[in-house]
Design a protein around this motif. Sequence first.
Motif, PDB file in Angstrom:
ATOM      1  N   MET A  77      68.477 113.091  68.135  1.00  0.00           N
ATOM      2  CA  MET A  77      69.556 113.656  68.951  1.00  0.00           C
ATOM      3  C   MET A  77      69.199 113.474  70.421  1.00  0.00           C
ATOM      4  N   PRO A  78      70.117 112.951  71.191  1.00  0.00           N
ATOM      5  CA  PRO A  78      69.818 112.796  72.618  1.00  0.00           C
ATOM      6  C   PRO A  78      69.670 114.155  73.269  1.00  0.00           C
ATOM      7  N   ALA A  79      68.897 114.189  74.330  1.00  0.00           N
ATOM      8  CA  ALA A  79      68.736 115.451  75.042  1.00  0.00           C
ATOM      9  C   ALA A  79      70.050 115.861  75.687  1.00  0.00           C
ATOM     10  N   ILE A  80      70.680 114.881  76.308  1.00  0.00           N
ATOM     11  CA  ILE A  80      71.947 115.147  76.993  1.00  0.00           C
ATOM     12  C   ILE A  80      72.938 114.071  76.591  1.00  0.00           C
ATOM     13  N   ALA A  81      74.161 114.464  76.316  1.00  0.00           N
ATOM     14  CA  ALA A  81      75.197 113.484  76.013  1.00  0.00           C
ATOM     15  C   ALA A  81      76.476 113.916  76.710  1.00  0.00           C
ATOM     16  N   THR A  82      77.046 113.026  77.497  1.00  0.00           N
ATOM     17  CA  THR A  82      78.333 113.370  78.112  1.00  0.00           C
ATOM     18  C   THR A  82      79.394 112.420  77.581  1.00  0.00           C
ATOM     19  N   GLN A  83      80.613 112.941  77.578  1.00  0.00           N
ATOM     20  CA  GLN A  83      81.726 112.181  77.021  1.00  0.00           C
ATOM     21  C   GLN A  83      82.879 112.258  78.016  1.00  0.00           C
ATOM     22  N   GLY A  84      83.156 111.151  78.684  1.00  0.00           N
ATOM     23  CA  GLY A  84      84.287 111.132  79.616  1.00  0.00           C
ATOM     24  C   GLY A  84      84.233 112.240  80.648  1.00  0.00           C
ATOM     25  N   LEU A  85      83.036 112.596  81.087  1.00  0.00           N
ATOM     26  CA  LEU A  85      82.886 113.734  81.986  1.00  0.00           C
ATOM     27  C   LEU A  85      83.501 113.434  83.352  1.00  0.00           C
ATOM     28  N   THR A  86      84.430 114.275  83.723  1.00  0.00           N
ATOM     29  CA  THR A  86      85.108 114.092  85.001  1.00  0.00           C
ATOM     30  C   THR A  86      85.147 115.411  85.747  1.00  0.00           C
ATOM     31  N   ARG A  87      84.920 115.332  87.060  1.00  0.00           N
ATOM     32  CA  ARG A  87      85.021 116.564  87.847  1.00  0.00           C
ATOM     33  C   ARG A  87      85.685 116.221  89.169  1.00  0.00           C
ATOM     34  N   VAL A  88      86.754 116.910  89.440  1.00  0.00           N
ATOM     35  CA  VAL A  88      87.541 116.626  90.634  1.00  0.00           C
ATOM     36  C   VAL A  88      87.576 117.865  91.517  1.00  0.00           C
ATOM     37  N   PHE A  89      87.358 117.694  92.800  1.00  0.00           N
ATOM     38  CA  PHE A  89      87.506 118.795  93.758  1.00  0.00           C
ATOM     39  C   PHE A  89      88.640 118.417  94.696  1.00  0.00           C
ATOM     40  N   GLY A  90      89.851 118.839  94.349  1.00  0.00           N
ATOM     41  CA  GLY A  90      90.968 118.468  95.204  1.00  0.00           C
ATOM     42  C   GLY A  90      91.096 116.956  95.277  1.00  0.00           C
ATOM     43  N   PRO A  91      91.057 116.401  96.476  1.00  0.00           N
ATOM     44  CA  PRO A  91      91.206 114.941  96.598  1.00  0.00           C
ATOM     45  C   PRO A  91      89.932 114.173  96.282  1.00  0.00           C
ATOM     46  N   VAL A  92      88.818 114.885  96.148  1.00  0.00           N
ATOM     47  CA  VAL A  92      87.544 114.200  95.949  1.00  0.00           C
ATOM     48  C   VAL A  92      87.189 114.167  94.469  1.00  0.00           C
ATOM     49  N   THR A  93      86.879 112.989  93.985  1.00  0.00           N
ATOM     50  CA  THR A  93      86.411 112.874  92.603  1.00  0.00           C
ATOM     51  C   THR A  93      84.900 112.758  92.625  1.00  0.00           C
ATOM     52  N   ALA A  94      84.224 113.794  92.148  1.00  0.00           N
ATOM     53  CA  ALA A  94      82.771 113.767  92.184  1.00  0.00           C
ATOM     54  C   ALA A  94      82.198 112.989  91.001  1.00  0.00           C
ATOM     55  N   LEU A  95      82.811 113.162  89.841  1.00  0.00           N
ATOM     56  CA  LEU A  95      82.359 112.432  88.654  1.00  0.00           C
ATOM     57  C   LEU A  95      83.579 111.857  87.966  1.00  0.00           C
TER      58      LEU A  95
END
Lengths: 307, 243, 306
Positions: C1-19
């Motif tokens: 099992m991987p330690a960390i697994a992300t799936q389509g992780l997106t994070r938006v702060f208003g107009p800024v897309t951080a991830l």
Amino acid sequence: MAENSAVPDAAPAAAQSHGVIHDIGFRHYDGERLGRGWIVRSLLVETFRGVFGLGRPAKAKIMPWVLVGILFAPPLIFALIAVLLGLDELPLSYTAYPQALSLIVSLFVASRAPYCVSRDLRHGVMPLYLSRPMRRNDYVFAKFAGLALALFAILAAAETLLFVGALLAKLAVGAQITGYLQGLAVSVLYALVLTSIGLVIAAATPRRGLGVAAIITVLAVVAGVAAVASELLIYNGNETLGNYVGALDPYGLVDGIAVLWFGVDSAFGREVTLGFTGGVAFTAAVIVVVAGGIGLLMRRYRKVGVA
Amino acid sequence: MNVTVMKLTARGLLGRRRALLLVILPLLLLGLAGLTRWASDASPEASSILANNFSMGTLLPLMCLLVATGVIGAEIDDGSIVYMLAKPLKRRVILFSKLAVGFAAVFVFAVLPTMAGVAIAGDEGGELSLAYGLSAILAAIVYTAIFVTLGIVTRNAVVFGLLYALLWETVLGGYVPGIRAVSVRQWALSVGERLLGSRQADEWAFASEVGMTTGLIMLTLTTVGAVYLGVRKLSTLTLNSVE
Amino acid sequence: MPAIATQGLTRVFGPVTALSQLTVEMPTGVVGLVGANGAGKSTLIKILLGLLPPTSGSATILGMNSLTDGLKIREIVGYMPESECLPPDVSATEFIVHMARMSGLPTSVARERTADTLRHVGLYEERYRPIGGYSTGMRQRVKLAQALVHDPKLVLLDEPTNGLDPAGRDDMLELIRRVSADFNISVVVTSHLLGELERISDHIVSIEGGVLQHSTSTAAATDFSGVVLVEVTDRGPEAVDRLQAMGATVTTGAQPNSFAVAINDERVLDDVRGVVVDLEVGLIRMQHGRHHLSEMFATQQEALHG
């Protein structure tokens, strides 16, 4: 050597075969991890002890204990006075005591509130708290409760000294008990209100010197302004307004509640004639100050980042 | 005195939050003065009581404290004082420069409002304002010098300074007559009293416990002592960080 | 099992897309996270610690969902911030004990583990002095200690070698290697020094502008490439011609006396030696070409001549 067998640690075994004294290796922990509740309580106790300089070097104890000492001196003197002069009641009532020593109490809050919150903010320790199994608001609650409890502790202790002194001076027991309980109630209110004001200001000014100066200035100046202003208004016949203005001072506010709910004399020596509406208004004001203060703190800490 | 040090100190002093307090508090005084005028029909006596108890007794020491912490406290706290101490400047030059900025700030934010407060609350021909102004300047100089030095000597300076200014002078002074003679406020007031002339002073409730000579001597001694101690301590400053 | 697994992780702060649509698996062991400031690193850390909900997508840390199991995650994850985060007026011992308790360890356990952990990171008598007097190296060790004291299964180390001199960097890297290899704790390290990451990571993830750029295992990335680099003193072009006549695949570059020969067959090495002897030139270098991590960021052309 006792190794936690959950961890297969190859290196020590190989090294030991060469006759080297090797260390145990990193021991893992399978024991209990106490949850949020314990963590919050733990932080609260830590804060409480820190306020009094317990668990810190001697230098840190001077300031709080000097102030506490000054706060405790009068009750003993009062008891003496009562005995020597054969009074039938204390020269200063239980509910009036904190206000009479408002300067000391304010100084205590002014110097300890920054200790509670400014340090963590100024040195950037918050990311370490946030990365732990607790919520932001847990931190706020623990700090608030820690300081409020500490304040209550010293006020209650002072009241208790008054009570004991009064008993030793053989004053009327019934009246003393009532007075004492009222004094404790008033102490709770003072603790909550002053903690709220002190922490909000301290959290807004993490530069240490400024925090202390700001808190004491706000408390003392506002107290002074409110006192003078209300005196002037009352003197000029504007009693209602005068009484309300007097409540702008946190001490005036709590004192007002004591007068209106408990029927005691005002510590300020003025006539508070606001009746039931006033009592309700003042109580609401206390709630607003305490809840509002906590709310402001939570908002302040929401802005703290982790990275 | 070094202009660069002064400029840096001034900038540090007038940071946003402190500046806010430095402005709001005198405004409160002025508001109170206005109220006093209304309530007492501009009687100089009431004005004097306000100035004596609130302006000189509470506001002035606290403003001096705010300014003093702004002039020296923060730098020692976060250790940035080392940069200044490492420059080829005599310690006393550094201290004098900072004190100069402090005095200027206190003059603007505390002494002038005090005078204005007296004028607003009630005065005749500006005499009372002048008397209080003079007393305020003298007291402010001493308070500022004391608080700045305290800030260098101990990290808990602020609280001890306050214990003195507020407790000693105001509260205890009220109960124990002897204490009043050992009070910066009284020394400063003695000079103002002389300015007014004793008859006028009596009429306007401007009283001082000591004579002007005593007052001036004590003021000078205290200021010189405080500054000397400050320079000495600045020369041997270590930045050990236990609270 | 991987330690960390992300799936389509997106994070938006208003107009800024951080991830943006980050899908990556980080295995156990040491994972290096590469990215400039502003690349989304801090946002990713906050999400992984369960402190920030993603706008969309998900992140699983040690099998736990970051959105719903934040508290549980933080019980067994340690974090070492990049910024200054230590109060100057307490000793390392006092501070770590406090932090251990803040992680939920009972007081006596906290004390024991603090003593152990400080020993493991290499703080001995210093631990009783106020942190204010510590050197940068000692401070970084304290920061690492507070991340390890509660026995986490995974630690996030943000620029752990910042501000350290070369010797200090080596010490810290060795410490990190021990954390993974000896203490059996998974590590995610950020750094902007590829060389360091190359030395200690088992896997590299690179992010730029919130978007995943690469995710490779370093073994593969720094494996022996199938070429041998040859450098002769003179007559390079002739050597190349002769080798090509013998059927070798040779790639030339800007330098006439340096070229790369593909190793399809061990005998190629003999051929090279033979050619060099025949031409009576000197052989400066005959070296197995290794990939470098920096090749990930270079173009194809550059890579061959690296």
